[in-house]
Every structure is written in structure tokens, then in C-alpha cells.
Scaffold this motif. Structure first.
Motif, mmCIF file in Angstrom:
data_model
loop_
_atom_site.group_PDB
_atom_site.id
_atom_site.type_symbol
_atom_site.label_atom_id
_atom_site.label_comp_id
_atom_site.label_asym_id
_atom_site.label_seq_id
_atom_site.Cartn_x
_atom_site.Cartn_y
_atom_site.Cartn_z
ATOM 1 N N MET A 1 0.833 -1.194 0.000
ATOM 2 C CA MET A 1 0.000 0.000 0.000
ATOM 3 C C MET A 1 0.876 1.255 0.000
ATOM 4 O O MET A 1 1.950 1.263 0.600
ATOM 5 C CB MET A 1 -0.932 0.012 1.208
ATOM 6 N N TYR A 2 0.399 2.292 -0.675
ATOM 7 C CA TYR A 2 1.187 3.518 -0.816
ATOM 8 C C TYR A 2 0.496 4.695 -0.137
ATOM 9 O O TYR A 2 -0.568 5.137 -0.559
ATOM 10 C CB TYR A 2 1.411 3.834 -2.301
ATOM 11 N N LYS A 3 1.101 5.144 0.953
ATOM 12 C CA LYS A 3 0.638 6.311 1.697
ATOM 13 C C LYS A 3 -0.861 6.237 1.961
ATOM 14 O O LYS A 3 -1.385 5.220 2.355
ATOM 15 C CB LYS A 3 1.046 7.596 0.969
ATOM 16 N N GLU A 4 -1.553 7.364 1.732
ATOM 17 C CA GLU A 4 -2.999 7.425 1.996
ATOM 18 C C GLU A 4 -3.803 7.447 0.696
ATOM 19 O O GLU A 4 -4.890 8.004 0.640
ATOM 20 C CB GLU A 4 -3.323 8.686 2.818
ATOM 21 N N THR A 5 -3.238 6.847 -0.351
ATOM 22 C CA THR A 5 -3.883 6.910 -1.666
ATOM 23 C C THR A 5 -4.998 5.882 -1.836
ATOM 24 O O THR A 5 -5.789 5.979 -2.773
ATOM 25 C CB THR A 5 -2.848 6.683 -2.783
ATOM 26 N N GLY A 6 -5.032 4.872 -0.971
ATOM 27 C CA GLY A 6 -6.034 3.823 -1.123
ATOM 28 C C GLY A 6 -5.660 2.798 -2.167
ATOM 29 O O GLY A 6 -6.458 1.917 -2.506
ATOM 30 N N SER B 1 -1.913 0.753 -4.191
ATOM 31 C CA SER B 1 -0.587 0.230 -3.888
ATOM 32 C C SER B 1 0.377 0.450 -5.042
ATOM 33 O O SER B 1 -0.004 0.913 -6.115
ATOM 34 C CB SER B 1 -0.693 -1.262 -3.558
ATOM 35 N N ASP C 1 -4.830 15.346 -7.501
ATOM 36 C CA ASP C 1 -5.663 15.171 -6.320
ATOM 37 C C ASP C 1 -6.211 16.521 -5.862
ATOM 38 O O ASP C 1 -7.125 16.587 -5.043
ATOM 39 C CB ASP C 1 -4.844 14.527 -5.191
#
Length: 204
Positions: free
Chosen positions: A14-19, A21, A88
Motif C-alpha cells: 500500500m502507498y501512503k494514503e492513496t487507497g 498500492s 488530487d
């Protein structure tokens, strides 16, 4: 060689808070691919390949597709990582609607692909997919168009206010992605104007 790939799964986290990966461990995949492609091509030129020719050709084709998929995947991931925080921003979406739509198209496919890849799938089985390769290629073409549109947009902003030329693209994007917050410009004032240490804002 086939046995060597059996335990190799895609390393996705998973990558940060992006939801979503990203793909990791690429060097390991590429090292094994380079070794096996060299071995398979040597077998293809062997005078004794007769009984195994079809199997060798099929394996060679599989490795070639896997290698190309990973190459395109890495490029797409690099571009997605750069553009995701930019698009974003609601301000950037409004100012670049066409580029935002293209990025959203790629982003949706990216998230679907990564949701499948994170399920401990085997590297060769997942990547030996010509449709996946074509989608990655199309995604990279779209993100190239997005980056060109973004570069043109930043150029018009610099042309309209020449002091912006003193800022990097990332610094300029930081300002433009939050146009409702004038305080975003404070850290960059010294680059745009000689002799000015800071600017104080006062509510009107």
C-alpha cells in the motif's frame, strides 16, 4: 527455469494514503528475467533443441511479454506517482479538465490492476498477459499527454507572471494547486523577488 519462478510473487504494498498500492522489488524480477532470457535464447540456438523447440519458443515468448510488462509498469508507476498528488487537487482539476479526465482514466485502471496484483499473485502468471501490456502502453501514452498539457499550462502561467520563472515546476504547482490559499506563496517569495525576506498577510 519454470521451477525457479514458481515461488516468485509480485511484491506489492500500500502507498501512503492513496487507497492503492505500488510495485516493489523490481530489481529482483529484472535480474531473474535477464538471466533466464539469456539462457532461453542460448537454448533456442542449440543444435539439440529439436524435441523441445515448441516449449522453448513458448517460454521465450512468455519471458519477453513479462519483461515488457514490467518495463511499462515501472514507467507508468513513476508517472502516476508524480501526477497523483497534483491531480488530487480540486484547483488543478478545474484548471486542467481535459488532463484531469485523462489522468482519472489511467488512475481507475491503475487501482483495478493493483487491487488484483496485491493478492499474492505469481509474477509470471500475472505478467504474461498481452492485454495487460497493451493497457499499460495506453496508460503511458495518456500520461505523456497529461504531462505535456501540464507543462504547457505552467508555461502560460510563467508567461503571464515572469517571476514564476524563478520557481521550479514543483514549487509553482504547490502554489497553483491551492489558489484559494494565498499563504502558499510565502515560502517562495525570496526566489521571485530579490531583497524580500518574507511577506505578511493581513485580513482585509
Amino acid at each position: 527455469m519454470e521451477a525457479a519462478w514458481e515461488p516468485v510473487i509480485l511484491f506489492v504494498e500500500m502507498y501512503k494514503e492513496t487507497g492503492t498500492s505500488i510495485l516493489k522489488g523490481v530489481d529482483e524480477y529484472m535480474a531473474l528475467l535477464d538471466e533466464h532470457i539469456t539462457m532461453t535464447q542460448a537454448m533456442a540456438f542449440s543444435a539439440f533443441k529439436g524435441p523441445f523447440e515448441e516449449r522453448i519458443d513458448n517460454w521465450n515468448n512468455s519471458l519477453a511479454i513479462v519483461s515488457e510488462v514490467i518495463d511499462e509498469w515501472i514507467v507508468l508507476q513513476r508517472n502516476w506517482l508524480y501526477l497523483q498528488p497534483i491531480f488530487d487537487s480540486a484547483d488543478i482539476q478545474k484548471q486542467l479538465p481535459q488532463e484531469s479526465k485523462r489522468f482519472t482514466t489511467v488512475d481507475k485502471y491503475w487501482r483495478t490492476t493493483m487491487a488484483a496484483a496485491i493478492k499474492q499473485v505469481k509474477a509470471v502468471q500475472f505478467c504474461d498477459d498481452i492485454r495487460l501490456l497493451e493497457r499499460f502502453k495506453e496508460g503511458n501514452k495518456l500520461l505523456e499527454m497529461v504531462q505535456k498539457g501540464l507543462a504547457d499550462y505552467l508555461q502560460t502561467k510563467c508567461a503571464g507572471f515572469s517571476r514564476f520563472y524563478f520557481l521550479s515546476n514543483d514549487e509553482l504547482l504547490e502554489i497553483l494547486s491551492e489558489t484559494t490559499d494565498p499563504l502558499r506563496v510565502k515560502p517562495h517569495v525570496r526566489k521571485g523577488f530579490d531583497g524580500i525576506q518574507t511577506v505578511y498577510f493581513q485580513a482585509g
